[in-house]
Structures are given as structure tokens and as C-alpha cells.
Enzyme design. Structure first.
Site, PDB file in Angstrom:
ATOM      1  N   LYS A   1       0.709  -1.316   0.053  1.00 12.71           N
ATOM      2  CA  LYS A   1       0.067  -0.008   0.115  1.00 12.71           C
ATOM      3  C   LYS A   1       0.798   1.169  -0.069  1.00 12.71           C
ATOM      4  O   LYS A   1       0.322   2.405  -0.497  1.00 12.71           O
ATOM      5  CB  LYS A   1      -0.837  -0.013   1.248  1.00 12.71           C
ATOM      6  CG  LYS A   1      -1.855  -1.173   1.245  1.00 12.71           C
ATOM      7  CD  LYS A   1      -3.005  -0.897   0.361  1.00 12.71           C
ATOM      8  CE  LYS A   1      -4.157  -1.662   0.544  1.00 12.71           C
ATOM      9  NZ  LYS A   1      -4.160  -3.060   1.030  1.00 12.71           N
TER      10      LYS A   1
ATOM     11  N   GLU B   1      -9.933   5.709   2.862  1.00  8.39           N
ATOM     12  CA  GLU B   1     -10.622   4.810   3.546  1.00  8.39           C
ATOM     13  C   GLU B   1      -9.722   3.525   3.864  1.00  8.39           C
ATOM     14  O   GLU B   1      -8.806   3.354   3.188  1.00  8.39           O
ATOM     15  CB  GLU B   1     -11.749   4.333   2.622  1.00  8.39           C
ATOM     16  CG  GLU B   1     -11.249   3.294   1.532  1.00  8.39           C
ATOM     17  CD  GLU B   1     -10.412   3.833   0.671  1.00  8.39           C
ATOM     18  OE1 GLU B   1     -10.245   5.161   0.103  1.00  8.39           O
ATOM     19  OE2 GLU B   1      -9.560   3.027   0.088  1.00  8.39           O
TER      20      GLU B   1
ATOM     21  N   SER C   1       2.003  -9.949  -0.773  1.00  7.89           N
ATOM     22  CA  SER C   1       1.680  -8.457  -0.451  1.00  7.89           C
ATOM     23  C   SER C   1       1.757  -7.716   0.863  1.00  7.89           C
ATOM     24  O   SER C   1       1.915  -6.363   0.851  1.00  7.89           O
ATOM     25  CB  SER C   1       0.070  -8.099  -1.208  1.00  7.89           C
ATOM     26  OG  SER C   1      -0.688  -9.005  -0.180  1.00  7.89           O
TER      27      SER C   1
HETATM   28  C1  LIG Z   1      -5.127  -4.216   0.916  1.00 10.77           C
HETATM   29  C2  LIG Z   1      -4.168  -5.405   0.969  1.00 10.77           C
HETATM   30  C3  LIG Z   1      -4.670  -6.272  -0.124  1.00 10.77           C
HETATM   31  C4  LIG Z   1      -5.906  -6.118  -1.295  1.00 10.77           C
HETATM   32  O1  LIG Z   1      -5.741  -5.031  -1.956  1.00 10.77           O
HETATM   33  P1  LIG Z   1      -5.259  -5.153  -3.577  1.00 10.77           P
HETATM   34  O2  LIG Z   1      -5.598  -3.645  -4.033  1.00 10.77           O
HETATM   35  O3  LIG Z   1      -6.125  -6.253  -4.030  1.00 10.77           O
HETATM   36  O4  LIG Z   1      -3.864  -5.347  -3.494  1.00 10.77           O
HETATM   37  C5  LIG Z   1      -3.806  -7.522  -0.380  1.00 10.77           C
HETATM   38  N1  LIG Z   1      -3.001  -7.582   0.391  1.00 10.77           N
HETATM   39  C6  LIG Z   1      -2.614  -6.891   1.438  1.00 10.77           C
HETATM   40  C7  LIG Z   1      -1.483  -7.288   2.460  1.00 10.77           C
HETATM   41  C8  LIG Z   1      -3.140  -5.804   1.615  1.00 10.77           C
HETATM   42  O5  LIG Z   1      -3.023  -4.805   2.677  1.00 10.77           O
END
Ligand SMILES: *Cc1c(COP(=O)(O)O)cnc(C)c1O
Length: 405
Positions: A100, A122, A389
């Protein structure tokens, strides 16, 4: 497979002037926001073309966020599956714990350039809120975060983090009290305060130019991964796998590989308690075309167009709509979609922790579930890159409570 140079993707991957990716996307907002979105589009186009802005952003990505992130060979998980080699793109190692921050940094710099000193955002899992709070502290911007009351409870630690960094967190009690309602409140705030305020939307969603802009800020994930896997394996990967909430970490990883037909791309949605129970967030498995919160895309809705309740063990994937660009590439057969259930996700979460010493976010664990299945199905000379992620530190209390039951 021969490795091509990083392609120029402008041929089909840029939306039209009104933000359409084929039939998806667009600009569905109240009159009062049209001017703000046009201003944002113009400011973003200028910043994107300005080498000074790009150099500034690259510097903050390096020193503040911790880029480049490594590509990591998951040796023991690979051995466990007995098939394709599994690599992680380690976005979990970034400052604030997830991908993020790439987008939050980009948009904060853009807001500063536009002379806007107040930021709203948000958040679902809280990761986007934490990233936004961090960049606002860094640049001395006022910060208000909207968060569903249920999510505030699930992610209490992230609420505390945001407040520590000086953000005001406003709980939203409407409806299902999760991400969708938090976005409604943020939009309401933006309509009222649009002259002083920039809205840092947290994924490849909403009205144009957000899906395109957020994708561009995350594109660095795939640019790095491409060079790194070429360095390690001497060729491109066979498959890329990423979880899809709105779709930003997936789009970021996939983008630089879109024109490599030998690279298969799979997005993994939240299967919750299973598609047949109706308690999930797998928009492509159970959704239909509709308009929600600024754009046209696949949405979980009933016969009357009422938005359906969603469920996922991970707050970050618990949303009834999916980014329009994903719908576009799915139609073209370029990106495929699968889903993982809560039960499978918890198993992958524990397996990765135990075998690799890496506690993955519950969101990322969705991608892992599918990667483990694919690794078992493919021979040992194949290569899979998984978008890790985020890190799972935020999730350990929740998982401990689930495992106790
Ligand atoms: C917010 C989040 C996601 C989902 O958001 P995308 O916009 O689909 O990437 C995935 N993994 C983590 C660790 C997140 O914080």
C-alpha cells in the site's frame, strides 16, 4: 521462453479519456466531484511526465518505503510441494508492512504538488490507513481515515498505529460496517471539502483516473520482479499469482508482463466460506456487471441490484466489487481468476510461517493457496512468482482467536 525487453504497453492498456477499460471503468460520481477529478487527471498527467516528480518519488520509495524489495526463493515450500519453483516478491518487507505504501507515497506527493494540505482515505484491513497516516506524518499533511466499525475491531492494532502517527480515525457505523461503507463516508467528506482535500483511494478502483493512477504507482512491483527473476532464473516466470481485493498488488505485479504471452497470470479472490454459501467476496465467481462507488465492473449484487453482503477472513479482500482493469483483461483471456476459501487460507498461513519463517498477511495467503496448488501440478523446471503483498503481524491475534475455537 525468450525474455523480451520491458514492453511499451500504451497500445491497449491505457483507458480512454473517460477512463474506460473496454466496457468497464468510467466516471460515475456526483456533479460536484467532476471538476476535482478532471483537475486530478490533469495534475497526474503533468506529474507523470515530470522527471523531477518521478525522481522525488523514487527517492522516497527507496529511503522511506524500502524499495527495491527482494525476490525470494521459497525453498522449503517448493520442496514441500515437489513441483515448480516458488518465488515470493517481498512486498511484506516494505515500511508499514504491505504494498500500500507505494501508492500512498505517490498520491501524497501529488497532493502536495496540487497544494492540498488535507488528506482523507478509507481503509479495510487498516493497511491503507496506516500507509496513508505514515506518509501524511512524513509530509506534514492533515489526515482523516474512515474505517468500518467491524474492521476497527478486527484490526485494533492498526487503528492504534494510525492514531500514533497523528491521523484521526473515524469509525463508520452504517450498513455492514466494513470497507464499502467507509468508502461512502470518504466520498461524502470529499464532496464537502474538495477544495482543500485530496482523497487517497487505496486500490485500483473508483472513478477515473484512480484505477490507472494507482496501477501506475504499483507498477514498480512488476518492473523490479521482472529484472530480478531474469537475473535469478535467466528467463521469465511461467506463472504470476496474486490476491485480488480491489486488485492493486496484482495489477502492479502483472502490468509489465502483460505482453509476454508465455507468462500466465492468475488473480485469487476471497472464497470465504465457499461460493455456494453466498458468504464470500469472489466477484468473478458470483458477480454481475453493475456500477458501484464510481465505476462499472463486476459486483456482487442480488436480482434487484442491491449490493450483497460479503465475507472473508481477511478484511483487505472483503469488498463486493473488483477493479475495472481486471474485468477487462479477464474478458481478453489475459488474466485468469481463482478463489481460496478461509479454511485453505488459514492452512497456507500456518504452512508458510512454519516452513519459511515468514508470516504472510491473510490476504497474501490467498495467493499462496493457489500457488501451492499450481506448484504441485507443474514440473520442477517451471517458475512461479507469488506476490507476498503484506506481512501477517496484523493478523496473528485474529488467527489465534480462530484457532482457539
Ligand atoms: C489491501 C491489501 C490487499 C488487497 O488490496 P489489492 O488492492 O487487491 O492489492 C492485499 N494484500 C494486503 C497485504 C493488503 O493490505
Amino acid at each position: 521462453m525468450k525474455a523480451a525487453a520491458t514492453p511499451s504497453l500504451d497500445r491497449f492498456s491505457q483507458p480512454d479519456a473517460a477512463g474506460h477499460f473496454g466496457p468497464y471503468g468510467g466516471l460515475f460520481v456526483p456533479e460536484t466531484l467532476m471538476t476535482a477529478l478532471e483537475e486530478l487527471s490533469a495534475a497526474y498527467a503533468a506529474a507523470k511526465a515530470d522527471p523531477g516528480f518521478q525522481a522525488d518519488l523514487a527517492g522516497h520509495l527507496r529511503d522511506f518505503a524500502g524499495r527495491p524489495t527482494p525476490i525470494y526463493f521459497a525453498e522449503r515450500l517448493t520442496a514441500h510441494c515437489g513441483g515448480a519453483r516458488i518465488y515470493f516478491k517481498r512486498e511484506d518487507l516494505l515500511h508499514t508492512g504491505a504494498h500500500k505504501i507505494n501508492n500512498a507515497l505517490g498520491q501524497a506527493l501529488l497532493a502536495r504538488r496540487m497544494g492540498k494540505k488535507r488528506i482523507i482515505a478509507e481503509t479495510g484491513a487498516g493497511q491503507h490507513g496506516v500507509a496513508t497516516a505514515a506518509v501524511c506524518a512524513r509530509f506534514g499533511l492533515e489526515c482523516v481515515i474512515y474505517m468500518g466499525a467491524v474492521d476497527m475491531e478486527r484490526q485494533a492494532l492498526n487503528v492504534f498505529r494510525m492514531r500514533l502517527m497523528g491521523a484521526e480515525v473515524r469509525g463508520v457505523e452504517a450498513g455492514q460496517r466494513t470497507l464499502k461503507e467507509a468508502i461512502n463516508e470518504a466520498m461524502r467528506d470529499w464532496v464537502t471539502n474538495v477544495r482543500t482535500t485530496h482523497y487517497i483511494l487505496g486500490t485500483v478502483y473508483g472513478a477515473h483516473p484512480y484505477p490507472m493512477m494507482v496501477r501506475d504507482f504499483h507498477r514498480v512491483i512488476g518492473t523490479e520482479a521482472r529484472a530480478q527473476i531474469l537475473g535469478r532464473e535467466g528467463r521469465l516466470p511461467d506463472e504470476l499469482i496474486a490476491c485480488v481485493g480491489g486488485g492493486s498488488n496484482a495489477m502492479g505485479l502483472f502490468f509489465d508482463f502483460l505482453e509476454d504471452p508465455g507468462v500466465r497470470m492468475i488473480g485469487v479472490e476471497a472464497g470465504g466460506r465457499g461460493i455456494r454459501t453466498g458468504e464470500h467476496a469472489a466477484r468473478f465467481a458470483g458477480g454481475r456487471l453493475g456500477v458501484l462507488q464510481g465505476c462499472e465492473t463486476f459486483i456482487l449484487q442480488d436480482g434487484d441490484g442491491q449490493i450483497e453482503l460479503t465475507h472473508s477472513v481477511s478484511a483487505g479482500l472483503d469488498y463486493p466489487a473488483v477493479g475495472p482493469e481486471h474485468a477487462f483483461y479477464r474478458d481478453r483471456g489475459r488474466i485468469e481468476f481463482a478463489y481460496a476459501t478461509d479454511e485453505e487460507v488459514l492452512e497456507a498461513f500456518r504452512l508458510c510461517s512454519r516452513l519459511e519463517g515468514i508470516i504472510p498477511a491473510l490476504e497474501s495467503s490467498h495467493a499462496l493457496v493457489h500457488a501451492l496448488k499450481r506448484a504441485r501440478a507443474l514440473p520442477a523446471d517451471k517458475v512461479i512468482v507469488v506476490s507476498l503483498s503484506g506481512r501477517g503481524d496484523k493478523d496473528v491475534q485474529q488467527v489465534a482467536a480462530i484457532l482457539k475455537k
